[in-house]
Write an enzyme that holds these catalytic residues in place. Structure first.
Site, PDB file in Angstrom:
ATOM      1  N   TYR A  32      42.537  27.003 -14.860  1.00 15.03           N
ATOM      2  CA  TYR A  32      42.262  28.375 -14.433  1.00 15.03           C
ATOM      3  C   TYR A  32      42.966  28.804 -13.141  1.00 15.03           C
ATOM      4  CZ  TYR A  32      38.772  25.610 -11.901  1.00 15.03           C
ATOM      5  OH  TYR A  32      38.156  24.656 -11.143  1.00 15.03           O
ATOM      6  N   ARG A  81      39.028  25.938  -1.884  1.00 18.91           N
ATOM      7  CA  ARG A  81      38.642  24.657  -2.467  1.00 18.91           C
ATOM      8  C   ARG A  81      39.921  23.997  -2.945  1.00 18.91           C
ATOM      9  NH1 ARG A  81      36.250  25.440  -7.922  1.00 18.91           N
ATOM     10  NH2 ARG A  81      38.137  24.352  -8.518  1.00 18.91           N
ATOM     11  N   HIS A 114      36.285  21.525  -8.743  1.00 15.23           N
ATOM     12  CA  HIS A 114      34.919  21.956  -8.417  1.00 15.23           C
ATOM     13  C   HIS A 114      34.026  20.753  -8.157  1.00 15.23           C
ATOM     14  CE1 HIS A 114      31.030  23.823  -8.528  1.00 15.23           C
ATOM     15  NE2 HIS A 114      30.687  23.006  -9.496  1.00 15.23           N
TER      16      HIS A 114
HETATM   17  C1  LIG Z   1      21.379  29.096 -10.535  1.00 11.84           C
HETATM   18  C2  LIG Z   1      22.587  28.310 -10.879  1.00 11.84           C
HETATM   19  N1  LIG Z   1      23.431  28.779 -11.800  1.00 11.84           N
HETATM   20  C3  LIG Z   1      24.527  28.080 -12.137  1.00 11.84           C
HETATM   21  C4  LIG Z   1      24.797  26.888 -11.552  1.00 11.84           C
HETATM   22  C5  LIG Z   1      26.016  26.084 -11.999  1.00 11.84           C
HETATM   23  N2  LIG Z   1      27.035  26.076 -10.976  1.00 11.84           N
HETATM   24  C6  LIG Z   1      27.132  25.065 -10.088  1.00 11.84           C
HETATM   25  S1  LIG Z   1      28.278  25.350  -8.942  1.00 11.84           S
HETATM   26  C7  LIG Z   1      28.700  26.835  -9.603  1.00 11.84           C
HETATM   27  C8  LIG Z   1      29.735  27.668  -8.936  1.00 11.84           C
HETATM   28  C9  LIG Z   1      29.391  27.978  -7.527  1.00 11.84           C
HETATM   29  O1  LIG Z   1      30.426  28.635  -6.902  1.00 11.84           O
HETATM   30  P1  LIG Z   1      30.369  29.081  -5.381  1.00 11.84           P
HETATM   31  O2  LIG Z   1      29.069  29.742  -5.081  1.00 11.84           O
HETATM   32  O3  LIG Z   1      31.589  29.858  -5.099  1.00 11.84           O
HETATM   33  O4  LIG Z   1      30.365  27.725  -4.580  1.00 11.84           O
HETATM   34  P2  LIG Z   1      31.486  26.580  -4.558  1.00 11.84           P
HETATM   35  O5  LIG Z   1      31.144  25.629  -5.657  1.00 11.84           O
HETATM   36  O6  LIG Z   1      32.804  27.218  -4.717  1.00 11.84           O
HETATM   37  O7  LIG Z   1      31.332  25.920  -3.241  1.00 11.84           O
HETATM   38  C10 LIG Z   1      27.942  27.079 -10.738  1.00 11.84           C
HETATM   39  C11 LIG Z   1      28.083  28.259 -11.598  1.00 11.84           C
HETATM   40  C12 LIG Z   1      23.874  26.420 -10.588  1.00 11.84           C
HETATM   41  N3  LIG Z   1      24.039  25.247  -9.957  1.00 11.84           N
HETATM   42  N4  LIG Z   1      22.787  27.159 -10.256  1.00 11.84           N
END
Ligand SMILES: Cc1ncc(C[n+]2csc(CCOP(=O)(O)OP(=O)(O)O)c2C)c(N)n1
Ligand SMILES: [Mg+2]
Lengths: 372, 326
Positions: A286, A272, A276
């Site tokens: 971080y 990425r 975020h």
């Molecule tokens: C069930 C749930 N828990 C927490 C979140 C909050 N949240 C949104 S994105 C994220 C991180 C996701 O990381 P990853 O799976 O690596 O995907 P990326 O964003 O890196 O594409 C979190 C914790 C959420 N959307 N859904």
């Protein structure tokens, strides 16, 4: 007294970890410098010149959409936006291997794949802003971008089972992130699809971070792909910055599933390169800029551009002309999204149940009376 | 006393809780280096180390289950659920396990867990993030559900929640995080978990409310005062179990009641308050109880949230209706 060979292996925990570590070599066809490292794999991908160019166009589309979306988000003209920069091969080149009839189950970052499947740009913008017209999915075999991380995996398993029961020649495919692999739904989805040999392809786009949490804190599995093994799925690690490898892996996984062999899991090694989301995330809290710069050198457009230019299939002029076309499509999308009528509270209530309850009906009448 | 934001008060309370009791642990998604996506735990990992303040893998059910397991070693977990809209992922840990724990172990085990989480709408978060699900929690025996409205209460109630041996669902209003400031006493203090608070005294009618709507209700009361209507406002602070004494005293004083909540009419706490008043204090009522709530739809998309949420004018109108009834 010596242990039997089997017993020795069973009790050798280090050996087990070593095996896990060495079981997932990474599929790569095109290296960082745009050179083919495996001619046979390239042949196996079987991409015509036209297809190569089309794939590049889709990736440039995605990058342009990213750049414009970031700007719009900064200006407050979009709502939620999760940057896609750096993940074009992982997202677009995998998606390119699927058919219009296949069912896509994306996460919130997988807007480009949905647009490629025919979700109009203005609807993507409306989804981002938070307008119900963005969530209308009439002509697209896809699901709205999943917010609840992991849920897309179980839902894809169900869609795949349905496709199989109907005898249709299509698959369901789902995307989550590296963080997503920690959710129970992630494992349940793969496990269900595996148990029913349902035609599904599961992607985990390992971009190293889940918001601020690094991949190393998600799991002590050597590779996310090892989690696919736990459900009994063929599990691949693919260079997610390499569009040809991504296409090849997705194409073969799809075929495997269509042939009745069950689901496949694909871990894409990507990154990425942006924040975020555009809602206040600061990656430098971080991770270091050096780390981001190192990954930027590997990003997929640089290497694919080099490769296509070396084959006289692409040039700066072609790219700039195409970006102009994409930009005008995006302009139209913004205009159309801006022109959509405000949402009505009465509609919200009305759409909650097919037949509203009495109290809800009273509320509908009241809001309608006020033109809301 | 210093003026602080609601979120500063929450960070300060967690800081004091960590300092006060070495058994307190803080964990959740992104609570470490990043200090949480809202910075509620900003600086705490740096100050207390990764042993006590740490990120979890991305799984709410894991966070809840781990909190329960840690109590066996006498830890007192403060677990963060990044947005309360994701609570469904951890419903078994909360409603199935920790809420029933004391009862099922026949009092031989304690569940001193605080579930901290932002809730509510009006900040244009993506779908499924904003919600008002306190009703689900309040309808679950075995949980205390706390919803502070001010920085001062946020700090004192959070410290009480950490001290409590019952599981406490501590819901922080998203809109309030940075939009309000208030006096926050220095140092360690606790605010009782079983006391509502009369935040404005008045004689003509009572607004019973909680969380973000406390501020909307106070603003409505100021407007009504200009028209000569003298409104009392009761901030429930803890929405389950309810402080029926404070509610009763105000109902007996004014005889006219409006309950106001951000949640949908069929959700939230309003219905519970109304039924208690009907059962206990109906003879003191001079008018039917009025209710202000969001419409009975699924939580709306971001662009329309502010229009969907109940507003000051809705409260004003309802209070007038109740005051003019005879
Ligand atoms: C069930 C749930 N828990 C927490 C979140 C909050 N949240 C949104 S994105 C994220 C991180 C996701 O990381 P990853 O799976 O690596 O995907 P990326 O964003 O890196 O594409 C979190 C914790 C959420 N959307 N859904
Ligand atoms: Mg990630």
């Amino acid at each position: 007294m010596a242990l039997t060979d089997d017993n020795k292996q069973v009790l050798d925990f280090n050996l087990q970890l070593e095996r896990q570590d060495t079981s997932f070599p990474m599929l790569q066809v095109l290296n960082n410098d745009g050179e083919i490292v495996d001619e046979d794999a390239l042949k196996r991908a079987d991409l015509s010149d036209d297809q190569l160019v089309e794939l590049m166009k889709q990736m440039v589309f995605s990058r342009t959409l990213h750049e414009r979306s970031s700007k719009l988000a900064k200006q407050g003209r979009l709502g939620f936006y999760a940057p896609t920069i750096g993940e074009e091969a992982s997202q677009i080149a995998s998606n390119y291997a699927f058919d219009k009839g296949d069912w896509l189950f994306p996460g919130y970052r997988d807007i480009p794949q949905l647009v490629m499947k025919g979700w109009p740009i203005y609807k993507a913008f409306l989804w981002s802003r938070g307008h119900y017209e963005g969530n209308e999915f009439e002509d697209v075999n896809g699901w709205m971008p999943q917010i609840i991380i992991g849920a897309q995996y179980v839902e894809a398993a169900g869609a795949a089972l349905g496709l199989k029961k109907r005898g249709l020649p299509n698959v369901a495919y789902a995307y989550t992130g590296d963080g997503g692999t920690s959710q129970g739904d992630f494992y349940e989805g793969m496990n269900f699809a595996g148990a029913y040999k349902a035609p599904a392809v599961f992607f985990s786009q390992n971009n190293e971070y889940a918001i601020s949490t690094p991949r190393t804190l998600q799991t002590c599995a050597s590779h996310l792909a090892a989690k696919g093994w736990a459900a009994g799925l063929p599990s691949l690690v693919v260079d997610g910055m390499d569009p040809i490898a991504m296409y090849l892996a997705a194409k073969e996984a799809r075929q495997w599933a269509i042939d009745g062999n069950g689901p496949v899991f694909i871990e894409t090694i990507t990154n990425r390169l942006g924040p975020h989301s555009m809602s206040g995330d600061d990656p430098l809290r971080y991770r270091t800029q050096d780390e981001i710069d190192a990954w930027t050198k590997k990003e997929p457009l640089i290497r694919f551009r080099k490769y296509l230019e070396s084959r006289d299939l692409w040039s700066e002029d072609i790219e700039n002309d195409w970006i102009d076309v994409v930009n005008s499509q995006i302009d139209d999308g913004v205009k159309e999204a801006d022109g959509i009528a405000k949402q009505k509270i009465s509609d919200f209530i009305e759409q909650t149940l097919e037949v509203p309850g009495q109290a809800a009906q009273e509320q509908i009448n009241k809001f309608r009376g006020e033109g809301k | 006393m210093a003026k602080k934001t609601y979120i500063q008060a929450i960070t300060e309370a967690q800081d004091l809780a960590l300092a006060n009791d070495e058994n307190v642990l803080i964990f959740g998604e992104d609570v470490g280096k990043n200090g949480g996506v809202f910075r509620a735990t900003d600086g705490l990992q740096e100050k207390y180390g990764e042993d006590r303040v740490f990120n979890t893998p991305l799984a709410e059910s894991g966070i809840g289950g781990m909190a329960i397991g840690l109590t066996t070693q006498n830890y007192r977990p403060i677990m963060e659920i990044q947005f309360f809209g994701f609570v469904y992922e951890v419903m078994d840990s909360i409603a199935g396990q920790m809420a029933r724990g004391r009862f099922r172990f026949h009092g031989t085990r304690k569940f001193p867990i605080v579930v901290r989480s932002p809730y509510g709408g009006g900040t244009k978060t993506p779908e499924m993030h904003a919600d008002s699900l306190e009703g689900l929690m309040a309808q679950t025996p075995g949980l205390r559900v706390v919803m502070p409205a001010t920085p001062e209460d946020a700090k004192g109630l959070l410290l009480s929640a950490v001290e409590s041996d019952d599981p406490v669902i501590f819901l922080e209003n998203l809109r309030l995080y940075r939009s309000i400031r208030g006096e926050v006493p220095e140092g360690y203090y606790t605010t009782p978990l079983d006391k509502a608070k009369v935040v404005r005294e008045g004689n003509d009618a009572t607004i019973i409310t909680y969380g973000g709507m406390v501020h909307t209700s106070l603003a409505a009361a100021e407007e009504l005062a200009k028209e000569g209507i003298d409104v009392e406002v009761v901030d429930l602070r803890t929405v389950s179990p309810l402080d029926l004494d404070t509610i009763g005293q105000s109902v007996e004083k004014t005889g006219r009641v409006v309950v106001a909540q951000e949640a949908q009419r069929q959700a939230g706490i309003g219905a519970m308050v109304m039924s208690e008043i009907s059962e206990r204090f109906i003879m003191s009522l001079k008018a039917p109880i009025g209710r202000v709530a969001a419409p009975d739809s699924v939580y709306p998309f971001a662009l329309a949230e502010n229009e969907w949420l109940p507003k000051e004018d809705d409260i004003i109108e309802k209070v007038k209706e109740v005051v003019n009834f005879d």
